[in-house]
Design an enzyme around this catalytic site. Structure first.
Site, PDB file in Angstrom:
ATOM      1  N   CYS A 330       0.806  -1.269  -0.110  1.00  0.00           N
ATOM      2  CA  CYS A 330      -0.183  -0.133  -0.091  1.00  0.00           C
ATOM      3  C   CYS A 330       1.003   1.431  -0.001  1.00  0.00           C
ATOM      4  O   CYS A 330       0.393   2.309  -0.052  1.00  0.00           O
ATOM      5  CB  CYS A 330      -1.050  -0.036   1.049  1.00  0.00           C
ATOM      6  SG  CYS A 330      -2.195  -1.305   1.067  1.00  0.00           S
ATOM      7  N   ASP A 331       2.196   1.046  -0.090  1.00  0.00           N
ATOM      8  CA  ASP A 331       3.125   2.472  -0.060  1.00  0.00           C
ATOM      9  C   ASP A 331       3.257   3.033  -1.555  1.00  0.00           C
ATOM     10  O   ASP A 331       3.479   1.966  -2.277  1.00  0.00           O
ATOM     11  CB  ASP A 331       4.494   1.833   0.514  1.00  0.00           C
ATOM     12  CG  ASP A 331       5.384   3.002   0.670  1.00  0.00           C
ATOM     13  OD1 ASP A 331       4.984   4.146   0.185  1.00  0.00           O
ATOM     14  OD2 ASP A 331       6.165   2.980   1.344  1.00  0.00           O
TER      15      ASP A 331
END
Ligand SMILES: *Cc1c(COP(=O)(O)O)cnc(C)c1O
Length: 393
Positions: A330-331
């Site tokens: 999710c980065d």
């Protein structure tokens, strides 16, 4: 000298095996495809072509499969940077020769390394040489030299290495301690310029002359480039340049030569098979990224041909187009810099094969966001090597 035709033939067989694997049981998660025969051929290339001894830089790929295969191929010396790497090597080969060439060490690491009978220690400053304390007289001290010249994909000279004047001072100190004198350097990883080695060899000869010592050994580092056989031999010109530079700069009584390749030894030893989780226009979301086996892409593009397989392991034939590549976490940093050229008809569920993915890949995988697990398959165990696979897309 590099068995180019052999490498291409094996790569074709292995590509057909990958297609068969996708047909039979399409892997959902990223998979490393281990190619022990490619590793053995590469070890042979170094042993036959390099005009000296070969040690393997463990950090490029510390997996037991790699270490075992190298030991079976006759590699007996290993460049290690930590106590854990020393232990991993000793497990595979109890009397392996260990070169502890990470020049900064804690007192605890020094004590453990001594108990593991390290044969060579690199140093680049007097304070760290002092820290080593008493050593057996046969111990080799390799003074790490840096010239801060370019030519590599990724420069190593900014963290470690003594300039020529400091190197002279260090050699004098090592000699006063009665230890075996060596110089070492690392031209930077993925270095394709043979002059990097010849410049360093000339500088090392000058340092030894200024210190008025004969070098017992000269270690010309890693840094050798990995390229696929299809692009022609890349190691032979570097080996030739090293051979003639030694003849020129050490005309009488040349030192024992060592090299310590990491990347070039293992790049071809594993391929990486990834899957497209989603396609949104010219953006692809893959099941692996910068926190996984593509970690090195953050710093440099990694050579290695790619192929794209659709359903049933059929290679996609669309015209190449640039795609933005995101990893699974999710980065938002989890994005491969630049773009990859991939077939225009690539779709969700397709597999992307990245060849020459054996170096700095398994070693860099993190567990961030729960994505750390990696299956490794020995490609020899996959049926379906019909030889029909294509090398380029
Ligand atoms: C990393 C390293 C190597 C191997 O470098 P490659 O570019 O992978 O060949 C060799 N020697 C030392 C001291 C290293 O730190």
């Amino acid at each position: 000298m590099v068995a180019g035709a052999d490498d291409i033939r094996h790569a074709r067989y292995d590509t057909a095996r990958v297609a068969a694997l996708i047909r039979e049981a399409p892997p959902e998660d990223p998979v490393f495809l281990f190619r022990p025969e490619a590793l053995t051929r590469r070890a042979e290339t170094f042993k036959r072509g390099f005009p000296g001894h070969v040690s393997y830089a463990v950090k490029a790929n510390p997996s037991t499969d790699v270490l075992d295969t190298l030991v079976r191929s006759g590699v007996t010396a290993f460049d290690v940077a930590s106590v854990a790497e020393m232990r991993a090597v000793r497990e595979c080969l109890p009397d392996a020769r260990l070169h502890y060439h990470n020049p900064i060490r804690s007192a605890a690491e020094i004590a453990e390394a001594k108990s593991l009978h390290v044969a060579s220690w690199s140093v680049d400053r007097l304070s760290e040489l002092d820290k080593l304390g008493a050593l057996p007289p046969t111990t080799q001290i390799a003074v790490r030299v840096t010239l801060n010249r370019g030519g590599a994909a990724y420069d190593f000279g900014t963290k470690f290495g003594a300039g020529p004047d400091m190197a002279v001072a260090l050699l004098k100190d090592v000699s006063a301690r009665g230890l075996s004198l060596a110089l070492t350097f690392h031209p930077g990883t993925q270095c394709t310029d043979p002059h990097a080695w010849t410049d360093y060899i000339a500088a090392c000869a000058l340092i030894a002359r200024q210190a008025r010592f004969r070098l017992a050994a000269l270690n010309v580092g890693g840094g050798f480039p990995s390229r696929e056989a299809a692009e022609g031999p890349v190691l032979a010109p570097i080996f030739d340049a090293i051979r003639s530079a030694i003849a020129t700069h050490f005309p009488d009584d040349p030192p024992t030569l060592w090299c310590e390749p990491g990347r070039a030894m293992v790049a071809d030893a594993a391929w990486l098979l990834l899957r497209v989780k989603a396609r949104c226009g010219h953006i692809l979301y893959l099941n692996d990224g910068l926190y996984g086996a593509l970690g090195e892409w953050r710093d440099m593009p990694v050579p290695g041909q790619r192929s794209t397989f659709g359903p049933q392991g059929v290679e996609r034939g669309g015209n190449p187009q640039p795609f933005t590549i995101f990893g699974p976490t999710c980065d938002s940093l989890d994005r491969v810099p630049g773009t990859w050229e991939l077939p225009s008809d690539i779709a969700e569920g397709d597999h992307i094969l990245i060849r020459a993915a054996g170096a700095y890949s398994t070693a860099l995988v993190t567990a961030f966001n729960g994505y750390g697990t990696r299956q490794q398959i020995d490609l020899r165990t996959v049926k379906g090597g019909t030889g029909q696979g294509r090398l380029a897309g």
